[in-house]
Design an enzyme around this catalytic site. Structure first.
Site, PDB file in Angstrom:
ATOM      1  N   CYS A  53     -20.738  -0.534 -11.353  1.00 65.03           N
ATOM      2  CA  CYS A  53     -19.895   0.087 -10.321  1.00 65.03           C
ATOM      3  C   CYS A  53     -19.900   1.602 -10.464  1.00 65.03           C
ATOM      4  O   CYS A  53     -20.013   2.331  -9.471  1.00 65.03           O
ATOM      5  CB  CYS A  53     -18.469  -0.457 -10.401  1.00 65.03           C
ATOM      6  SG  CYS A  53     -17.721  -0.359 -12.030  1.00 65.03           S
ATOM      7  N   ASP A  84       0.801  -1.210   0.000  1.00 66.54           N
ATOM      8  CA  ASP A  84       0.000   0.000   0.000  1.00 66.54           C
ATOM      9  C   ASP A  84       0.843   1.274   0.000  1.00 66.54           C
ATOM     10  O   ASP A  84       0.787   2.047  -0.943  1.00 66.54           O
ATOM     11  CB  ASP A  84      -0.971   0.009   1.193  1.00 66.54           C
ATOM     12  CG  ASP A  84      -2.047   1.050   0.997  1.00 66.54           C
ATOM     13  OD1 ASP A  84      -2.583   1.131  -0.126  1.00 66.54           O
ATOM     14  OD2 ASP A  84      -2.343   1.802   1.944  1.00 66.54           O
TER      15      ASP A  84
END
Ligand code: B12
Length: 284
Positions: free
Chosen positions: A158, A98
């Protein structure tokens, strides 16, 4: 690949692919960039599924319900690096998760781990998009995986359900509109931003673009034991009165979480003007 599979498997990493370091360029600008080994050749990109099931009462997104992935994934990658250094003492290995200069979604696609969805997330054939990505950058030359080709089913749901309308008319993702971004943003929010958070009922993160995704149906429960422990389903004042350091939502000061809790109870939220009304001229 065979010895690598067992080395990583021993460290608890079961899903990975390998791409060339040069295929991950350009890197993102961040402090961690200085940890990339000089002469890097390969990136071992690893997937960490985190789906633990549905909860009708949850008020935070799934990635934040499990113990902080920065810690869990960081530990697994560290274990893997120790084993790799033992096996290849003259090579260098650096782990990232990340907080990484690598564009992880892109790297995972290049390492053959899945396609990029219309929501911009990596979708694995079996685990869907509820997977974290972490990687080990190394000077070791390894056999490369074939990059994933194709796309998601492109149904567009989405983008249609995005509560922040984060996708513009050209399909570009405007992160400042993403509800996940807004719930994590420090400081004051505009009336419109507060309204979006209140309407979603979510205190941290956002899963709407993932929950609606057809690739996320009938997912298996995570095979990573640490993600099955101590899941949090609701952020409330009681939870915030205790230490929360083990969770990813501790990434911001507690004041951000208290602000979001306050938004849920703010009866004025719906009537706060989006743009401040222009000042009236004084007629006297
Ligand atoms: C900054 C960041 C955010 C920001 C901005 C996200 C963004 N898309 O710009 C915010 C806070 C909004 C965010 C939210 C979330 N994030 Co985030 N985030 C990151 C982070 C740290 C950097 C991403 C970045 O700036 N990339 C720069 C761009 C240029 O590169 P890229 O993302 O690889 O994009 C390339 C391709 O993927 C593709 N692409 C990118 N977006 C799109 C969109 C469309 C429509 C298409 C077709 C293609 C496409 O084109 C790009 C050029 O090559 C990454 C970790 C990392 N180091 O990559 C995690 C990461 C992307 N996030 C992750 C997660 C889990 C989330 C959330 C789901 C969390 C949540 N539940 O709230 C949401 C999802 C929101 C969304 N739909 O993107 C995971 C995604 C895992 C996966 N399966 O894909 C990552 C990889 C973290 C991790 N280590 O696991 N995130």
């Amino acid at each position: 690949m065979e010895p690598l599979q067992s080395l990583l498997g021993d460290a608890g990493i079961r899903h990975f692919g390998i791409c060339r370091f040069t295929d991950t360029l350009p890197l993102l600008e961040c402090r961690a960039k200085s940890r990339i080994p000089a002469g890097a050749q390969s990136v071992i990109v690893c997937l960490f599924p985190y789906y633990t099931g549905e909860s009708p009462v949850a008020n935070l997104s799934k990635y934040a319900r499990v113990p902080d992935y920065h810690l869990v994934v960081g530990d697994l990658l560290k274990q893997a690096c120790l084993k790799l250094r033992d096996a290849f003492p003259s090579e260098q290995f650096a782990a990232f998760a990340d907080n990484s200069p690598i564009r992880e979604v892109h790297a995972a696609r290049m390492a053959g781990l899945g396609v990029v969805g219309m929501n911009g997330l990596l979708i694995h054939e079996r685990f869907g998009s509820f997977c974290f990505i972490g990687e080990i950058v190394s000077t070791l030359r390894l056999p490369y995986s074939a990059p994933s080709s194709g796309t998601c089913r492109q149904c567009g749901r989405c983008r249609a359900v995005c509560p922040g309308q984060a996708f513009d008319e050209n399909g570009y993702f405007l992160k400042e509109r993403c509800l996940s971004f807004l719930t994590q943003k420090k400081g004051e929010l505009t009336g419109e931003q507060r309204r979006k958070i209140q309407k979603s009922g979510v205190i941290w993160g956002c899963d709407r673009c993932q929950d609606i995704c057809v690739h996320n149906r009938d997912l298996p429960i995570t095979d990573i034991p640490a993600f099955l422990e101590d899941n949090v389903f609701r952020i409330d004042a009681d939870l915030l009165s205790r230490p929360i350091d083990r969770y990813a939502f501790a990434y911001r000061p507690k004041s951000v979480l208290y602000r979001n809790l306050g938004i849920m109870e703010d009866e004025m939220c719906d009537t706060t003007p989006m743009v401040p009304a222009p000042k009236q001229e004084n007629k006297d």
